[in-house]
Design a protein around this motif. Structure first.
Motif, mmCIF file in Angstrom:
data_model
loop_
_atom_site.group_PDB
_atom_site.id
_atom_site.type_symbol
_atom_site.label_atom_id
_atom_site.label_comp_id
_atom_site.label_asym_id
_atom_site.label_seq_id
_atom_site.Cartn_x
_atom_site.Cartn_y
_atom_site.Cartn_z
ATOM 1 N N ILE A 223 0.878 -1.167 0.000
ATOM 2 C CA ILE A 223 0.000 0.000 0.000
ATOM 3 C C ILE A 223 0.912 1.213 0.000
ATOM 4 O O ILE A 223 1.652 1.457 0.969
ATOM 5 N N ALA A 224 0.929 1.935 -1.113
ATOM 6 C CA ALA A 224 1.801 3.103 -1.272
ATOM 7 C C ALA A 224 0.989 4.373 -1.031
ATOM 8 O O ALA A 224 0.004 4.620 -1.720
ATOM 9 N N ILE A 225 1.397 5.144 -0.047
ATOM 10 C CA ILE A 225 0.710 6.387 0.309
ATOM 11 C C ILE A 225 1.603 7.549 -0.108
ATOM 12 O O ILE A 225 2.701 7.717 0.428
ATOM 13 N N CYS A 226 1.157 8.327 -1.066
ATOM 14 C CA CYS A 226 1.893 9.516 -1.493
ATOM 15 C C CYS A 226 1.307 10.725 -0.780
ATOM 16 O O CYS A 226 0.102 11.000 -0.888
ATOM 17 N N ALA B 234 -2.073 10.125 9.465
ATOM 18 C CA ALA B 234 -2.059 9.015 10.430
ATOM 19 C C ALA B 234 -3.234 8.067 10.197
ATOM 20 O O ALA B 234 -3.079 6.839 10.293
ATOM 21 N N ALA B 235 -4.399 8.608 9.875
ATOM 22 C CA ALA B 235 -5.567 7.749 9.624
ATOM 23 C C ALA B 235 -5.336 6.868 8.403
ATOM 24 O O ALA B 235 -5.708 5.688 8.392
ATOM 25 N N ALA B 236 -4.714 7.425 7.360
ATOM 26 C CA ALA B 236 -4.421 6.630 6.165
ATOM 27 C C ALA B 236 -3.424 5.519 6.488
ATOM 28 O O ALA B 236 -3.623 4.361 6.099
ATOM 29 N N ILE B 237 -2.358 5.863 7.204
ATOM 30 C CA ILE B 237 -1.351 4.855 7.563
ATOM 31 C C ILE B 237 -1.955 3.782 8.458
ATOM 32 O O ILE B 237 -1.725 2.583 8.260
ATOM 33 N N ASP B 238 -2.727 4.203 9.456
ATOM 34 C CA ASP B 238 -3.348 3.234 10.370
ATOM 35 C C ASP B 238 -4.242 2.261 9.614
ATOM 36 O O ASP B 238 -4.268 1.057 9.914
ATOM 37 N N THR C 57 1.095 -7.693 3.675
ATOM 38 C CA THR C 57 0.879 -6.309 3.248
ATOM 39 C C THR C 57 2.018 -5.433 3.735
ATOM 40 O O THR C 57 2.297 -5.380 4.939
ATOM 41 N N ASN C 58 2.670 -4.756 2.825
ATOM 42 C CA ASN C 58 3.705 -3.786 3.161
ATOM 43 C C ASN C 58 3.134 -2.376 3.014
ATOM 44 O O ASN C 58 2.262 -2.144 2.171
ATOM 45 N N VAL C 59 3.636 -1.454 3.800
ATOM 46 C CA VAL C 59 3.168 -0.071 3.742
ATOM 47 C C VAL C 59 4.351 0.834 3.437
ATOM 48 O O VAL C 59 5.332 0.866 4.179
ATOM 49 N N MET C 60 4.256 1.561 2.333
ATOM 50 C CA MET C 60 5.265 2.541 1.943
ATOM 51 C C MET C 60 4.627 3.926 1.948
ATOM 52 O O MET C 60 3.533 4.104 1.408
ATOM 53 N N VAL C 61 5.286 4.904 2.563
ATOM 54 C CA VAL C 61 4.805 6.279 2.552
ATOM 55 C C VAL C 61 5.855 7.141 1.869
ATOM 56 O O VAL C 61 7.003 7.217 2.318
ATOM 57 N N GLU D 57 7.728 9.282 11.154
ATOM 58 C CA GLU D 57 8.800 8.736 11.989
ATOM 59 C C GLU D 57 8.271 8.024 13.218
ATOM 60 O O GLU D 57 8.950 7.146 13.767
ATOM 61 N N ARG D 58 7.056 8.350 13.650
ATOM 62 C CA ARG D 58 6.452 7.679 14.801
ATOM 63 C C ARG D 58 6.238 6.196 14.549
ATOM 64 O O ARG D 58 6.199 5.402 15.479
ATOM 65 N N TYR D 59 6.073 5.812 13.277
ATOM 66 C CA TYR D 59 5.754 4.424 12.958
ATOM 67 C C TYR D 59 6.992 3.546 12.871
ATOM 68 O O TYR D 59 6.872 2.325 12.770
ATOM 69 N N GLY D 60 8.169 4.138 12.910
ATOM 70 C CA GLY D 60 9.404 3.353 12.895
ATOM 71 C C GLY D 60 9.471 2.411 11.714
ATOM 72 O O GLY D 60 9.119 2.773 10.575
ATOM 73 N N ASN D 61 9.865 1.168 11.968
ATOM 74 C CA ASN D 61 10.035 0.204 10.876
ATOM 75 C C ASN D 61 8.733 -0.494 10.483
ATOM 76 O O ASN D 61 8.752 -1.439 9.685
ATOM 77 N N ARG D 62 7.603 -0.040 11.019
ATOM 78 C CA ARG D 62 6.310 -0.592 10.586
ATOM 79 C C ARG D 62 5.971 -0.130 9.171
ATOM 80 O O ARG D 62 5.137 -0.749 8.497
ATOM 81 N N ILE D 63 6.599 0.957 8.726
ATOM 82 C CA ILE D 63 6.387 1.445 7.371
ATOM 83 C C ILE D 63 7.738 1.688 6.708
ATOM 84 O O ILE D 63 8.757 1.845 7.392
ATOM 85 N N SER D 64 7.741 1.731 5.395
ATOM 86 C CA SER D 64 8.919 2.180 4.650
ATOM 87 C C SER D 64 8.714 3.661 4.357
ATOM 88 O O SER D 64 7.828 4.023 3.564
#
Length: 336
Positions: A6-9, A18-22, A32-36, A50-57
């Motif tokens: 899931i790529a979030i631009c 934050a709602a989109a990432i959550d 499922t991988n999450v890239m922002v 940065e709050r999400y650490g390694n939970r997202i790319s």
């Protein structure tokens, strides 16, 4: 199990990011991988990421616009499938599971799904998009000049190798935005598409209440037709050069013609409305009468509503324009 990104631009949407990432992290599909991709935001978006650490790319780049962000994300993808989620939208927890169930059943280039329309605060309006379901072979329609019914960016899941036949897209000049146009229609030229006939996410519409004709976030109503024509010209070049597909010089699409219709008739004087309908409405009327996705009932209803724009009573004319242009205006009438 096949992996999905899931790529979030994002650009300056710290309020919604934050709602989109959550929602992306909450997917029940385990692979499922999450890239922002942050496109040079100047607000607090970096701190949120940065709050999400390694939970997202987390990817940070200089500001270049939506097309630049898509180009960058697609170049970095390491999974076979991707959903581009706008940073002010959300996905429901079973979204990835549903689209992967469809991908597993065929060689689809894209799987699309409905999105529930939310207002600026994230409250459901009761409307959803789109209302029509296209056939699997949308390439045939595009080669005939018809844009097919598709949800906005967040309602589409792509096979990455199909996207890479279209992207990268030129970023120069005014072509900073509209990356989803190239993804939605370009990918349909590479193979068949499938539809999940239910809502799997929420689409946030800003400043588009039932008393307005606007129902788009990215561009002003008067600029949308010109931007679409430019993108079609670029897509034609891409299709010819990379896919050896010849698209016609012009396209047909009710949503596009509706923007022209609204910008000319809303709050216009009685004489101006009649003059436009007599002299300039041919393309608008053609996308109603010849629309390959609509029933006869819908065509007749839209023609009747359009004719109300010619009455001398301007409040009724403006109401008809709003009803045609904005699904939220229709929900209001239905709820009375």
């Amino acid at each position: 199990m096949k992996h999905v990104t899931i790529a979030i631009c994002n650009y300056n949407y710290e309020r919604y990011l934050a709602a989109a990432i959550d929602s992306a992290l909450a997917q029940v599909y385990p692979a499922t991988n999450v890239m922002v991709v942050d496109d040079g935001s100047t607000d607090g978006s970096r701190a949120i990421m940065e709050r999400y650490g390694n939970r997202i790319s987390a990817v940070f780049k200089a500001n270049g616009g939506q097309v630049s962000a898509y180009n960058h994300a697609i170049a970095l993808l390491e999974t076979e499938y991707v959903i581009f989620l706008d940073s002010d939208d959300v996905l429901y927890p079973d979204a990835v599971s549903e689209v992967m169930r469809v991908f597993d059943d065929g060689e689809w280039s894209k799987v699309q799904f409905r999105l529930d329309v939310m207002d600026g605060e994230g409250v459901s309006t009761g409307a959803y998009v789109p209302h029509s379901e296209p056939p699997h072979d949308c390439a045939r329609l595009l080669e005939g000049g018809w844009l097919y019914p598709s949800p906005p960016a967040s309602g589409n899941a792509y096979r990455v190798n199909a996207l890479r036949q279209i992207f990268p897209v030129p970023e120069e000049g005014v072509n900073r935005y509209g990356a989803d146009f190239y993804a939605i229609y370009g990918v349909a030229l590479t193979g068949p598409i499938a539809t999940v006939p239910k809502s799997l996410g929420g689409y946030r519409v800003h400043n588009a209440g039932s008393e307005t004709v606007s129902f788009a976030n990215s561009e002003q109503l008067t600029k949308a037709p010109r931007a679409f024509n430019m993108r079609w010209a670029i897509l034609r070049n891409i299709a010819k050069d990379r896919l050896e597909i010849e698209l016609p010089p012009t396209f047909q699409d009710f949503s596009h013609e509706k923007a022209t219709f609204c910008s000319n008739l809303y709050h216009a004087k009685f004489f101006t409305r009649w003059r436009w309908m007599i002299r300039d409405s041919r393309s608008y009327l053609h996308t109603i009468v010849a629309n390959p996705f609509w029933s006869l009932k819908k065509k007749l209803g839209t023609l009747v509503l359009s004719s109300l724009c010619l009455v001398p009573y301007s409040p009724l004319s403006d109401f008809a324009v709003r009803y045609i242009a904005n699904p939220l205006a229709r929900r209001r009438v239905a709820g009375r």
